[in-house]
Write an enzyme that holds these catalytic residues in place. Structure first.
Site, PDB file in Angstrom:
ATOM      1  N   ASP A 123       0.821  -1.207   0.000  1.00 31.04           N
ATOM      2  CA  ASP A 123       0.000   0.000   0.000  1.00 31.04           C
ATOM      3  C   ASP A 123       0.859   1.263   0.000  1.00 31.04           C
ATOM      4  O   ASP A 123       1.929   1.296   0.625  1.00 31.04           O
ATOM      5  CB  ASP A 123      -0.902   0.026   1.240  1.00 31.04           C
ATOM      6  N   ARG A 174      -1.893  -1.263  -8.441  1.00 29.97           N
ATOM      7  CA  ARG A 174      -3.188  -0.753  -8.010  1.00 29.97           C
ATOM      8  C   ARG A 174      -3.169   0.771  -8.134  1.00 29.97           C
ATOM      9  O   ARG A 174      -2.321   1.440  -7.545  1.00 29.97           O
ATOM     10  CB  ARG A 174      -3.470  -1.130  -6.554  1.00 29.97           C
ATOM     11  N   GLY A 178      -5.784   8.496  -3.999  1.00 28.50           N
ATOM     12  CA  GLY A 178      -4.909   8.881  -2.903  1.00 28.50           C
ATOM     13  C   GLY A 178      -5.652   9.627  -1.817  1.00 28.50           C
ATOM     14  O   GLY A 178      -6.594  10.376  -2.084  1.00 28.50           O
ATOM     15  N   ALA A 179      -5.222   9.427  -0.586  1.00 30.13           N
ATOM     16  CA  ALA A 179      -5.914  10.012   0.560  1.00 30.13           C
ATOM     17  C   ALA A 179      -4.950  10.687   1.527  1.00 30.13           C
ATOM     18  O   ALA A 179      -5.146  10.668   2.731  1.00 30.13           O
ATOM     19  CB  ALA A 179      -6.708   8.929   1.290  1.00 30.13           C
ATOM     20  N   THR A 214     -11.312   2.283  -7.742  1.00 25.59           N
ATOM     21  CA  THR A 214     -12.158   3.471  -7.745  1.00 25.59           C
ATOM     22  C   THR A 214     -13.615   3.068  -7.623  1.00 25.59           C
ATOM     23  O   THR A 214     -13.993   1.949  -7.992  1.00 25.59           O
ATOM     24  CB  THR A 214     -11.951   4.294  -9.030  1.00 25.59           C
ATOM     25  N   HIS A 215     -14.431   4.002  -7.110  1.00 27.79           N
ATOM     26  CA  HIS A 215     -15.881   3.825  -7.105  1.00 27.79           C
ATOM     27  C   HIS A 215     -16.541   4.801  -8.071  1.00 27.79           C
ATOM     28  O   HIS A 215     -17.762   4.835  -8.179  1.00 27.79           O
ATOM     29  CB  HIS A 215     -16.437   4.051  -5.697  1.00 27.79           C
ATOM     30  N   ARG A 277     -10.622   7.731   4.206  1.00 28.33           N
ATOM     31  CA  ARG A 277     -11.609   7.449   3.174  1.00 28.33           C
ATOM     32  C   ARG A 277     -12.495   8.660   2.942  1.00 28.33           C
ATOM     33  O   ARG A 277     -12.897   8.945   1.815  1.00 28.33           O
ATOM     34  CB  ARG A 277     -12.457   6.243   3.556  1.00 28.33           C
TER      35      ARG A 277
END
Length: 296
Positions: A123, A174, A178-179, A214-215, A277
Site C-alpha cells: 500500500d 493498483r 490517494g488520501a 475506484t468507485h 476514506r
C-alpha cells in the site's frame, strides 16, 4: 480545504477519542471494517468477488511492533482462500525505523503468501514514504515477481511512475486517487481525475496487470473502454472497491464477467483508515452521514 481538515482530524488524538467512543460511529464502522474477517471473506467469495485483506495499523515505533504486524499477517494468510491478496503498509513493518527491516518483514509475508497461492500488494502511504515503497517493491520483485504496488494519482509524478511500471512484465499496479497530502500535489478533483486517466492509459497499454481502484462511475467506464482498446479481456485487469461501499455495483460488474476485488480492512485500529476514506473523496461525508441515519 475540507480534505485538509479531514486529514488533520485523522491525526488528532483528541478527535480519535471522541469518534472512537461514539456508539453511532461504532455502528458505521461495522459496515466498513470487517469484525469477522474470515466470515466477510467467505461471504464475498460466495458472491464471486475476489478479496484483499488489510490488517489495520501503521507507523510502528519499534521492532517488536513490526514483528507483531508480521505475525498478524502470517495468521490471516493461513486462513484465506487461494487467489486472495493481502494489502500491507510498510510503515506497519518498520519502514520508518529501517528500510531493510521493512523489506525483510515484507519478504517473510511474501513467502508465506506464495506458499498459500496468495499475492501481496504494498500500500502507498504518506508522500515521504513513497521512495522507500518503490525501492522495497523493486527488490521484492526479484524473488516475488507478483508482488503488487499502489500508485496514487494525486501525486505529481504518478503518470511518469505508471509509465515506468507499465514497462515491466506482469507487474501488478493498483491505481487509486490517494488520501494523503504532499507538497506540490494535485489538489482539485479535476486534476486528480485527469491524472488518474493518464495513469490508466499507460497501465492498460503496458505489460502489467492494472488494478483499477475506484468507485467513480466515470472512471470505471473509462477503464472498461481502455481495456477493450488495448485488447485486454476480463482476465487482464481488475476493479477494486472498498468493503461496504457500492456493494451493488461490485456485484453488477462481477455478473458482467469482470474481475472485482473487495478491499477488506479489519482490526481495531480503524480510525485513521475511516478518516482517510472521507478525505479521499469528501463527498463521502454525505454517504457516511446516511449510514449514521439509517444504521442498517
Amino acid at each position: 480545504m475540507l480534505r485538509q481538515v479531514l486529514l488533520a482530524v485523522s491525526r488528532s488524538d483528541r478527535a480519535r477519542r471522541v469518534v472512537s467512543t461514539s456508539p453511532l460511529t461504532r455502528d458505521v464502522v461495522k459496515r466498513y471494517v470487517a469484525g469477522d474477517v474470515e466470515g466477510a471473506v467467505a461471504e464475498l467469495t460466495d458472491r464471486r468477488l475476489l478479496v484483499t485483506v488489510d490488517h489495520l495499523g501503521e507507523e510502528v515505533s519499534d521492532r517488536a511492533q513490526a514483528e507483531g504486524a508480521v505475525e498478524d499477517y502470517l495468521q490471516i494468510i493461513g486462513r484465506l482462500p487461494a487467489g486472495a491478496d493481502v494489502s500491507v503498509k510498510l510503515t506497519a513493518l518498520g519502514l520508518r525505523l529501517s528500510e531493510q527491516l521493512a523489506l525483510d518483514n515484507a519478504a517473510s509475508i511474501c513467502e508465506a503468501a506464495t506458499a498459500r497461492g496468495l499475492t501481496l500488494t504494498l500500500d502507498a502511504e504518506e508522500h515521504d514514504t513513497i521512495a522507500g515503497l518503490h525501492s522495497v517493491h523493486a527488490t521484492l520483485r526479484k524473488e516475488h515477481p507478483d508482488v503488487g504496488v499502489v500508485v496514487q494519482s494525486y501525486l505529481r509524478d504518478s503518470v511518469e511512475r505508471c509509465i515506468r511500471l507499465a514497462e515491466l512484465d506482469d507487474v501488478r499496479v493498483r491505481l487509486c486517487k490517494g488520501a494523503y497530502t504532499a507538497p506540490g500535489a494535485h489538489k482539485s478533483s479535476g486534476e486528480i481525475d485527469r491524472a488518474y486517466v493518464r495513469c490508466l492509459k499507460a497501465l492498460m497499454a503496458g505489460n502489467g496487470y492494472p488494478m483499477v481502484a475506484t468507485h467513480d462511475p466515470r472512471l470505471i467506464e473509462i477503464a472498461s473502454a481502455l481495456a477493450v482498446i488495448n485488447g485486454r479481456d476480463a482476465t487482464g485487469f481488475e476493479y477494486q472497491m472498498l468493503y461496504g461501499v457500492r456493494p451493488a455495483e461490485q456485484e453488477r460488474l462481477a455478473e458482467q464477467g469482470a474481475q472485482v476485488r473487495v478491499y477488506v480492512p479489519y482490526g481495531s485500529d480503524w480510525y485513521a483508515y475511516l478518516m482517510r476514506r472521507l478525505a479521499e473523496r469528501p463527498a463521502n461525508l454525505a454517504f457516511f452521514a446516511r449510514s449514521l441515519v439509517s444504521r442498517g
